[in-house]
Design a protein around this motif. Structure first.
Motif, PDB file in Angstrom:
ATOM      1  N   VAL A 231      18.228  49.940 -94.400  1.00 45.74           N
ATOM      2  CA  VAL A 231      17.272  49.447 -93.398  1.00 45.74           C
ATOM      3  C   VAL A 231      16.045  50.371 -93.363  1.00 45.74           C
ATOM      4  O   VAL A 231      14.897  49.907 -93.366  1.00 45.74           O
ATOM      5  CB  VAL A 231      17.930  49.371 -92.000  1.00 45.74           C
ATOM      6  N   TRP A 232      16.306  51.663 -93.389  1.00 45.71           N
ATOM      7  CA  TRP A 232      15.187  52.614 -93.384  1.00 45.71           C
ATOM      8  C   TRP A 232      14.403  52.580 -94.687  1.00 45.71           C
ATOM      9  O   TRP A 232      13.188  52.805 -94.694  1.00 45.71           O
ATOM     10  CB  TRP A 232      15.702  54.040 -93.113  1.00 45.71           C
ATOM     11  N   ARG A 234      13.775  49.925 -96.382  1.00 40.65           N
ATOM     12  CA  ARG A 234      12.858  48.806 -96.169  1.00 40.65           C
ATOM     13  C   ARG A 234      11.677  49.248 -95.297  1.00 40.65           C
ATOM     14  O   ARG A 234      10.522  48.966 -95.596  1.00 40.65           O
ATOM     15  CB  ARG A 234      13.626  47.638 -95.525  1.00 40.65           C
ATOM     16  N   ARG A 235      11.986  49.951 -94.204  1.00 41.89           N
ATOM     17  CA  ARG A 235      10.908  50.395 -93.301  1.00 41.89           C
ATOM     18  C   ARG A 235       9.911  51.321 -94.006  1.00 41.89           C
ATOM     19  O   ARG A 235       8.712  51.246 -93.745  1.00 41.89           O
ATOM     20  CB  ARG A 235      11.522  51.132 -92.094  1.00 41.89           C
ATOM     21  N   HIS A 236      10.412  52.198 -94.851  1.00 41.92           N
ATOM     22  CA  HIS A 236       9.528  53.142 -95.563  1.00 41.92           C
ATOM     23  C   HIS A 236       8.685  52.462 -96.638  1.00 41.92           C
ATOM     24  O   HIS A 236       7.776  53.077 -97.180  1.00 41.92           O
ATOM     25  CB  HIS A 236      10.368  54.238 -96.235  1.00 41.92           C
ATOM     26  N   GLY A 237       9.032  51.213 -96.972  1.00 44.12           N
ATOM     27  CA  GLY A 237       8.327  50.571 -98.079  1.00 44.12           C
ATOM     28  C   GLY A 237       8.923  50.940 -99.426  1.00 44.12           C
ATOM     29  O   GLY A 237       8.238  50.866-100.448  1.00 44.12           O
ATOM     30  N   GLY A 238      10.211  51.311 -99.437  1.00 44.76           N
ATOM     31  CA  GLY A 238      10.856  51.697-100.686  1.00 44.76           C
ATOM     32  C   GLY A 238      11.798  50.646-101.245  1.00 44.76           C
ATOM     33  O   GLY A 238      12.374  50.833-102.312  1.00 44.76           O
TER      34      GLY A 238
ATOM     35  N   SER B  72       4.513  49.832-102.955  1.00 40.74           N
ATOM     36  CA  SER B  72       4.739  48.558-102.245  1.00 40.74           C
ATOM     37  C   SER B  72       3.656  48.281-101.215  1.00 40.74           C
ATOM     38  O   SER B  72       3.006  49.186-100.698  1.00 40.74           O
ATOM     39  CB  SER B  72       6.100  48.572-101.535  1.00 40.74           C
ATOM     40  N   THR B  74       4.389  46.941 -98.305  1.00 43.10           N
ATOM     41  CA  THR B  74       4.956  47.390 -97.023  1.00 43.10           C
ATOM     42  C   THR B  74       4.431  48.780 -96.687  1.00 43.10           C
ATOM     43  O   THR B  74       3.973  49.039 -95.569  1.00 43.10           O
ATOM     44  CB  THR B  74       6.496  47.406 -97.104  1.00 43.10           C
ATOM     45  N   GLU B 105       9.858  43.594 -92.470  1.00 46.31           N
ATOM     46  CA  GLU B 105       9.813  45.039 -92.719  1.00 46.31           C
ATOM     47  C   GLU B 105      10.689  45.849 -91.781  1.00 46.31           C
ATOM     48  O   GLU B 105      10.515  47.051 -91.639  1.00 46.31           O
ATOM     49  CB  GLU B 105       8.345  45.518 -92.680  1.00 46.31           C
TER      50      GLU B 105
END
Lengths: 361, 361
Positions: A231-232, A234-238, B72, B74, B105
């Motif tokens: 989940v994190w 995704r949040r970091h943009g990784g 990315s 994001t 995101e």
């Protein structure tokens, strides 16, 4: 003529280099993909055979329940610390004053996660059990970096890690391993990766240090932990749609070099002894405990550069591309031994150190 | 027999597909690297010819002073909004209720950057000047997504963007473009990328939508902005030692497909008309304004799946791999036209839509 070019240019012109596994060029990717079928499907946002199989392979190797592939260790480690802080509802962690998080990440941990840090131990030494016992603040997690890169790749006694691990477990402190160079320390400890990782709640490993892959990292721990880490990510943009360029190369260079860590370690000890035979030079540690060490030279920059460039010119053996000024107004550079060391002709190596011994005055 | 396999399996077995540029497999990388010399050096932590040259190329294309490559969108977009919030010392931005940041995101913007959001406009429509005029809260930045992907890729009149841009400029609101599909809208607007981007303070573009590269994004703006974005890229863990797998493929697929956006747009209009000729089907928008649209089918899932699988079996033309339930208890899927559409034999395409017209009852 020699003086007119920079140290890095002179280094680049050498045929042999004592450190590393070769140039960081596009061939590194080409080699990894040469035997991969074009028909193989990409990973898609963290799913798919190519990423899942590698994550299972790494979880097994590290003796952890689960593992997640990340584009970088910077991202993986901040996330690990964030998860442990959230779990305990204490936004404070402890690590070494020269931790990667403290000096190379533009304060991401503080700026993005608002996590406070306690700098544990002295800059020039290792974190010991006593430092942990003397903590006067509550922390959610202690990060240990093995080996401690910025001081030449030093390691505590294995018994010390066991004691710190036991103390942390008994006192509700999560223990995280910055294992950017985990593979490289196993020959010294004579332990498996799983044995070392068993002392830690979470572990990060890298694929472009001793293995010299392209980039990328694995974060491992229990399933609940790794699930949260996704989940994190995704949040970091990784959580990229395709991470396979890094995964396939990580897998390729893991298979290619993981069994060579003994060789790199033995070579590092041999090479450090050669440096220590020269006047005004001492390696840190004096006897390496991994494939790496720092070389400290107690002479002016002009003196050192002149001697190095002469060596590069006469022997075509490159010792370093740079010199870093240290606190003691001497100069230092880092050596991480890889494949290249063993391909240097012995007479060339001998000549290079002969020149270093004689000319550094 | 047909019924026993899933829609996605039936789709994967088709020889032709109406959408996309082809499979997301390893060949996508291999093609991009085929003519790249192995000797070419990697980028190193954001520096080096391979990354710098591409950043200059994209800055020029977008008519911006400077550009930075990110792993990315994001990451790039959160960072853009953070920079504008810090500049104004107002931690609030506005965007569409179905913005990527809001729904895809994991709330990274809120969890990592503590930025509050104002959801502007209706879910089913576009943001208009009136929405901006009616803002009752101070915001640092307004994000416009062109086209608005989650509602089928709709676009406002160009004049509306100009008016919003002028209002924002006059009222100290930074305007950011989510240009994930910027290339794809230029044929409709009959504008250059630089003309569109001139209306915005910062712009993000993607390389794996219409271009179908591997992954990666560019964030562009003035030099001060992009310089700050590099610091945040490091903090996010996106400043990888090597980003060239994405950069080289982005450059390759940019050169390969940037001139095809007209063709994709014309094909999308043709294809949408074919769908709209079928009973119970309507595309959104009815007439596409880019290479994309959504297909809405007002029938039960079983009915639709049975017809689609029959079409795939009889004609080997794949229309979609999935059906998504929409609010109106009908089903929808997204179509983004790329290279594959033009390679479908016309008789096959005709047969497929004939079956869709006749059998959907």
């Amino acid at each position: 003529m020699i003086e007119s070019i920079s140290l890095i240019e002179a280094y680049k012109q050498t045929q042999y280099q004592i450190a590393g596994n070769g140039k960081r060029n596009i061939q590194v990717l080409k080699d990894a993909f040469e035997k991969i079928e074009g028909e193989q499907e990409s990973d898609i946002y963290g799913n798919g055979e190519v990423i899942e199989a590698f994550q299972v392979k790494m979880a097994t190797y590290l003796g952890k329940e689960s593992a997640v592939f990340f584009p970088s260790g910077t991202m993986a480690q901040q996330i690990a610390l964030r998860i442990w802080c959230d779990e305990k509802e204490v936004k404070k962690v402890a690590y070494h004053p020269l931790s990667h998080l403290e000096i190379h990440e533009e304060d991401g941990l503080k700026e993005l996660h608002h996590i406070d840090t306690v700098l544990l131990g002295e800059e020039t030494g290792l974190i010991g059990l006593e430092d942990v016992l003397n903590l006067d603040q509550e922390i959610a997690c202690l990060l240990l970096e093995l080996p401690q890169r910025e001081i030449g790749g030093q390691l505590p006694d294995y018994k010390m890690i066991v004691e710190i691990s036991e103390y942390c477990k008994a006192n509700g402190i999560r223990l995280h391993l910055d294992g950017a160079r985990l593979f490289e320390i196993l020959p010294y400890y004579q332990k498996s990766a799983a044995e070392v990782c068993g002392l830690f709640d979470s572990v990060y490993i890298s694929f472009y240090k001793g293995l010299s892959g392209l980039a990328g990292a694995i974060l491992a721990g229990n399933k609940e932990f790794t699930q949260q880490s996704k989940v994190w990510k995704r949040r970091h943009g990784g959580d990229l749609i395709s991470l396979y360029p890094y995964i396939i190369s990580a897998n390729y260079y893991f298979d290619k070099r993981i069994s060579k860590m003994d060789q790199y370690y033995e070579s590092a000890k041999e090479l450090a002894a050669l440096f220590n035979s020269c006047p005004f030079i001492q390696t840190k540690p004096v006897v390496p405990v991994s494939n790496m060490f720092h070389v400290h030279i107690n002479r002016t920059k002009d003196q050192v550069e002149a001697v190095l460039k002469e060596i590069y010119n006469k022997t075509s053996v490159g010792l370093t591309s740079y010199l870093r000024e240290t606190n003691q107004s001497s100069y230092s550079f880092e050596v991480s031994v890889g494949d290249q060391y063993s391909s240097i002709p012995k007479d060339k190596l001998h000549d290079a150190f002969q020149l270093l011994q004689v000319n550094l005055q």
